[in-house]
Design a protein around this motif. Structure first.
Motif, mmCIF file in Angstrom:
data_model
loop_
_atom_site.group_PDB
_atom_site.id
_atom_site.type_symbol
_atom_site.label_atom_id
_atom_site.label_comp_id
_atom_site.label_asym_id
_atom_site.label_seq_id
_atom_site.Cartn_x
_atom_site.Cartn_y
_atom_site.Cartn_z
ATOM 1 N N LEU A 152 -88.002 78.008 3.199
ATOM 2 C CA LEU A 152 -87.693 77.654 4.422
ATOM 3 C C LEU A 152 -86.520 77.496 4.902
ATOM 4 O O LEU A 152 -86.397 78.388 5.895
ATOM 5 C CB LEU A 152 -88.834 76.088 4.344
ATOM 6 C CG LEU A 152 -89.378 76.135 4.573
ATOM 7 C CD1 LEU A 152 -89.846 73.842 4.018
ATOM 8 C CD2 LEU A 152 -90.683 76.096 5.923
ATOM 9 N N ALA A 153 -85.434 77.654 4.429
ATOM 10 C CA ALA A 153 -84.381 78.512 4.330
ATOM 11 C C ALA A 153 -84.125 79.582 4.690
ATOM 12 O O ALA A 153 -83.401 80.297 5.557
ATOM 13 C CB ALA A 153 -83.362 77.870 3.207
ATOM 14 N N ILE A 154 -84.928 80.355 3.473
ATOM 15 C CA ILE A 154 -84.855 81.553 4.446
ATOM 16 C C ILE A 154 -85.191 82.622 5.463
ATOM 17 O O ILE A 154 -84.750 83.008 6.262
ATOM 18 C CB ILE A 154 -85.357 82.774 2.897
ATOM 19 C CG1 ILE A 154 -84.359 82.781 1.558
ATOM 20 C CG2 ILE A 154 -86.343 83.917 3.053
ATOM 21 C CD1 ILE A 154 -85.763 83.331 0.138
ATOM 22 N N GLU A 155 -86.943 81.592 5.600
ATOM 23 C CA GLU A 155 -86.818 81.466 7.066
ATOM 24 C C GLU A 155 -86.238 81.409 8.016
ATOM 25 O O GLU A 155 -85.955 81.575 9.289
ATOM 26 C CB GLU A 155 -88.617 81.439 7.026
ATOM 27 C CG GLU A 155 -89.476 82.015 5.398
ATOM 28 C CD GLU A 155 -90.978 80.904 6.405
ATOM 29 O OE1 GLU A 155 -90.601 79.689 6.742
ATOM 30 O OE2 GLU A 155 -91.535 81.224 5.235
ATOM 31 N N SER A 156 -85.672 80.469 8.174
ATOM 32 C CA SER A 156 -84.297 79.690 8.751
ATOM 33 C C SER A 156 -83.497 80.505 9.410
ATOM 34 O O SER A 156 -82.835 80.688 10.379
ATOM 35 C CB SER A 156 -84.372 78.547 8.994
ATOM 36 O OG SER A 156 -83.815 78.275 8.066
ATOM 37 N N GLU A 157 -83.014 81.761 8.739
ATOM 38 C CA GLU A 157 -82.410 82.712 8.932
ATOM 39 C C GLU A 157 -82.089 82.956 10.041
ATOM 40 O O GLU A 157 -82.776 83.755 10.526
ATOM 41 C CB GLU A 157 -81.777 83.717 7.307
ATOM 42 C CG GLU A 157 -80.963 82.593 6.349
ATOM 43 C CD GLU A 157 -81.044 83.597 5.626
ATOM 44 O OE1 GLU A 157 -80.742 85.543 5.503
ATOM 45 O OE2 GLU A 157 -80.978 83.739 3.746
ATOM 46 N N GLY A 158 -80.832 83.167 10.168
ATOM 47 C CA GLY A 158 -80.195 83.450 11.804
ATOM 48 C C GLY A 158 -80.610 82.992 13.064
ATOM 49 O O GLY A 158 -80.875 83.338 14.701
ATOM 50 N N GLU A 159 -81.284 81.461 12.315
ATOM 51 C CA GLU A 159 -80.928 80.000 13.733
ATOM 52 C C GLU A 159 -79.863 79.814 14.006
ATOM 53 O O GLU A 159 -79.324 80.027 13.570
ATOM 54 C CB GLU A 159 -82.513 79.379 13.227
ATOM 55 C CG GLU A 159 -83.599 80.090 12.920
ATOM 56 C CD GLU A 159 -84.933 78.954 12.230
ATOM 57 O OE1 GLU A 159 -84.957 77.503 13.059
ATOM 58 O OE2 GLU A 159 -86.474 79.371 12.696
ATOM 59 N N ASP A 160 -79.477 78.900 14.412
ATOM 60 C CA ASP A 160 -78.796 78.003 15.177
ATOM 61 C C ASP A 160 -78.583 77.517 14.474
ATOM 62 O O ASP A 160 -80.463 76.519 14.870
ATOM 63 C CB ASP A 160 -78.570 77.848 16.554
ATOM 64 C CG ASP A 160 -77.924 79.443 17.693
ATOM 65 O OD1 ASP A 160 -77.327 79.970 16.669
ATOM 66 O OD2 ASP A 160 -77.853 78.702 18.687
ATOM 67 N N ALA A 161 -77.919 76.459 13.977
ATOM 68 C CA ALA A 161 -77.979 74.984 13.056
ATOM 69 C C ALA A 161 -78.336 73.664 14.562
ATOM 70 O O ALA A 161 -77.964 74.120 15.610
ATOM 71 C CB ALA A 161 -76.445 74.824 12.824
ATOM 72 N N VAL A 162 -78.694 72.054 14.170
ATOM 73 C CA VAL A 162 -78.447 71.669 15.192
ATOM 74 C C VAL A 162 -77.613 71.103 15.590
ATOM 75 O O VAL A 162 -76.094 71.091 15.402
ATOM 76 C CB VAL A 162 -79.407 70.581 14.540
ATOM 77 C CG1 VAL A 162 -78.853 69.177 15.225
ATOM 78 C CG2 VAL A 162 -80.405 70.424 13.658
#
Length: 162
Positions: A152-162
Motif C-alpha cells: 500500500l505504501a508503494i501504491e501511494s507513492e506520488g500522492e499528496d500527504a494528508v
C-alpha cells in the motif's frame, strides 16, 4: 477494527510485574538504606513499611493498566492509511497515511518468540513519533500485515500527504 492476539495480555502483565519489582526494589532499598544511615527521629519501620505499601500500590496499578491495555488496543488498515487506537488513561488515535510510510519491519524479541508473537513497526517520514508499532500479532499475521502495508505504501507513492 482488528484486535491484537490475546497472548499479548500476559506478556504485558509480566512486564508490568518485572518493572514494578525493579521500582519497588529501589524504593524499599532506599528506605532501608535511609533508616540505617541516618537518625532522623522517626519510626524507621514506618518508613520501610510505607515504601513497601507504595511498591505494592504501584504494582497493582501497573498490572491493572497492563490488563486493560489489551481491551483498548485496535488497528485497521484503511484504503489510504493505517488507523490505530490505544491507551488506557489517555486514548491515542493515530492515523498514518501510506504516503508517509518510509519502510515497514516485523520483529520478534525473545519474550515475543517464547509466546509465539511478533510486532510490526511502521517507520514514517517526519520528526515526531516517526515510527508506529503494532505488537501482539502472530508471526504469520505480522508478515502478512508487513507485506500489505509495504504494498500500500508503494501504491501511494506520488500522492499528496494528508
Amino acid at each position: 477494527m482488528e484486535r491484537l492476539n490475546p497472548r499479548v495480555r500476559p506478556v504485558w502483565v509480566l512486564l508490568a510485574i518485572v518493572r514494578s519489582g525493579i521500582f519497588g526494589g529501589f524504593v524499599v532499598g532506599g528506605a532501608v538504606a535511609f533508616t540505617r544511615g541516618t537518625d532522623v527521629g522517626i519510626d524507621e519501620s514506618l518508613l520501610v513499611w510505607s515504601a513497601v505499601a507504595l511498591a505494592v500500590v504501584v504494582l497493582i496499578v501497573r498490572v491493572v493498566i497492563a490488563w486493560l491495555r489489551y481491551s483498548v488496543w485496535r488497528f485497521e488498515v484503511r484504503a489510504d492509511s493505517l488507523y490505530i487506537e490505544r491507551g488506557v488513561l489517555t486514548r491515542v488515535k493515530t492515523v498514518v497515511p501510506f504516503v508517509r510510510v518510509q519502510h515497514v519491519d516485523s520483529q520478534r524479541g525473545p519474550i515475543e518468540r517464547s509466546v509465539g508473537l511478533a510486532t510490526v513497526v511502521v517507520y514514517t517520514a517526519g520528526s515526531r513519533s516517526a515510527d508506529v508499532a503494532i505488537p501482539g500479532l502472530t508471526p504469520d499475521r505480522a508478515e502478512t500485515l508487513r507485506e500489505e502495508l509495504r504494498q500500500l505504501a508503494i501504491e501511494s507513492e506520488g500522492e499528496d500527504a494528508v
